[in-house]
Design an enzyme around this catalytic site. Structure first.
Site, PDB file in Angstrom:
ATOM      1  N   ARG A 186      49.400  24.602  52.247  1.00 38.40           N
ATOM      2  CA  ARG A 186      48.592  23.706  53.107  1.00 38.40           C
ATOM      3  C   ARG A 186      49.321  22.371  53.331  1.00 38.40           C
ATOM      4  NH1 ARG A 186      45.853  27.956  53.280  1.00 38.40           N
ATOM      5  NH2 ARG A 186      43.575  27.929  53.437  1.00 38.40           N
ATOM      6  N   SER A 259      37.216  25.706  53.854  1.00 37.18           N
ATOM      7  CA  SER A 259      37.509  25.141  52.527  1.00 37.18           C
ATOM      8  C   SER A 259      37.701  23.641  52.679  1.00 37.18           C
ATOM      9  CB  SER A 259      38.814  25.711  51.959  1.00 37.18           C
ATOM     10  OG  SER A 259      38.757  27.105  51.870  1.00 37.18           O
ATOM     11  N   GLU A 356      41.382  19.199  51.596  1.00 42.85           N
ATOM     12  CA  GLU A 356      42.221  19.883  52.578  1.00 42.85           C
ATOM     13  C   GLU A 356      41.861  19.345  53.961  1.00 42.85           C
ATOM     14  OE1 GLU A 356      42.015  23.359  55.111  1.00 42.85           O
ATOM     15  OE2 GLU A 356      42.102  24.442  53.202  1.00 42.85           O
TER      16      GLU A 356
END
Ligand code: EPU
Length: 361
Positions: A186, A259, A356
């Protein structure tokens, strides 16, 4: 290109949250993109209220990985609608049967349309990334990943406007190779140097032949149940859509950005310590010796936070790593849930977790 003022951003984010953008424009090609950045620069020089050399700008794709402040954004929001898809055969592979094709897509294309396009043409590589909301331009930024696949496995290059030392008379577009993108979990150069590069196209290198990736428990279980040993690309896409639909909220009904936090990486020693306390904690060893652990599990089993609600925001009842916002929720409500989770995880495990989702405001 029209510059609008005071445009509410809630309609442009999957959380359905966000105050107004001071300025807002839509760009459909690279020329308009340059024009938008030029506006921000000119506004910076003439507008006494803006700080720094230019008015801050932010490029918006599908708004599916953002939490926009209730106060909105004080600069220019550039809504990316740069479209267009081209496919080329790899020159080197023309003669070989197992070769590659390059699919190049405008950064404003809807990501899942591109996945469907490649699956329809029998090209392997991004089928496990089916049904992820958002646009193509976001895929390299956060190196999207799901079900054992990562965008970085197939991204060949990224074309972007380099806004460092921006000169409207000589805008500089660069083509960054996969290595130059510095991909991680990520993570990418686009996160390390936020705002510097504005992505206009992404080129994917996809295999004409191969096997689908089945190294993830959910997909293995799905095909074991169906007694399918070697799924086709189309079967894998269907499986992913079904799995995601059953596990993740429908963002057209409930506000969410998927998420909210990254799964943490810990040392092997720390993992052993956590395992002693939580014997069923899932962990995935990495080649560098670290272990990636499942934060959704920690929220759920260690912090008892699955389904936790604060005001109109909370964690999703089927997947605690996913934060959701009911109608009427504010960014501060989501932030309160996130802060509560950060505190609980620190208390239970000593780990400091990282979002995130990107904060815009
Ligand atoms: N788990 C629980 N309780 C929960 C949530 C998860 O016990 O409330 C357990 C699961 O049973 C499983 C483990 O935790 O053993 C991991 O859960 P899952 O397989 O759902 O994956 P994840 O690590 O939580 C990641 C991605 C998702 C992606 C899935 C599938 C991140 C931050 N998230 O989630 O990506 O869809 O894997 O590959 O890496 C997103 O980024 O928005 C996203 C949805």
């Amino acid at each position: 290109m029209i510059i609008q003022e005071n445009i509410p951003l809630s309609a442009y984010t999957t959380f359905k949250i966000g105050g107004p953008a001071r300025f807002f424009c839509t760009v459909k090609n690279e020329e308009e993109l340059v024009e938008a950045v030029k506006f921000a620069h000119e506004k910076g020089i003439t507008d006494a209220t803006s700080s720094g050399a230019h008015l801050p700008f932010f490029v918006l794709g599908g708004g599916s990985n953002l939490l926009v402040s209730d106060d909105g954004f004080p600069g220019l929001i550039i809504k990316n609608e740069i479209r267009g898809v081209t496919t080329e055969l790899d020159i080197e592979s023309v003669t070989s049967e197992s070769g590659f094709k390059f699919v190049s897509a405008g950064s404003g294309e809807i990501w899942d349309d591109i996945v469907a396009y490649t699956v329809d043409r029998g090209l392997f590589g991004i089928e496990n990334l089916s049904a992820i909301p958002g646009t193509v331009g976001a895929t390299p930024v956060q190196n999207i990943g799901a079900y054992g696949a990562e965008a970085s496995h197939t991204i060949s290059s990224v074309r972007a406007l380099d806004t460092k030392d921006f000169d409207p008379a000589m805008p500089k577009f660069v083509e960054l190779s996969n290595t130059e993108c510095k991909f991680g979990y990520r993570d990418s150069i686009f996160k390390h140097e936020p705002g510097r590069y504005i992505i206009s196209r992404v080129t994917f290198k996809l295999s004409k032949k191969g096997d689908v990736t089945m190294n993830y428990k959910d997909t293995r279980d799905y095909f074991n149940d169906k007694k399918i040993l070697k799924p086709s690309i189309a079967e894998m896409r269907r499986a992913i859509v079904e799995i995601r639909t059953s596990k993740l909220p429908d963002w057209s009904k409930l506000g969410t950005a998927g998420s909210f936090f990254k799964n943490p990486y810990v040392s092997a020693v720390k993992f052993a310590e956590l395992k002693a306390k939580y014997p069923t904690l899932p962990g995935f060893p990495e080649p560098d010796g670290r272990v990636k652990i499942s934060l959704g599990w920690i929220f759920d089993k260690a912090c008892n936070a699955r389904g936790l609600m604060i005001g109109n925001a909370g964690t999703y009842e089927k997947q605690a790593l996913v934060l959701v916002a009911k109608p009427g929720a504010k960014a501060v409500d989501v932030k309160a849930v996130a802060d509560e989770l950060i505190t609980r995880v620190k208390e239970k495990t000593g780990i400091v977790i990282e979002p995130e989702v990107e904060w815009v405001g």
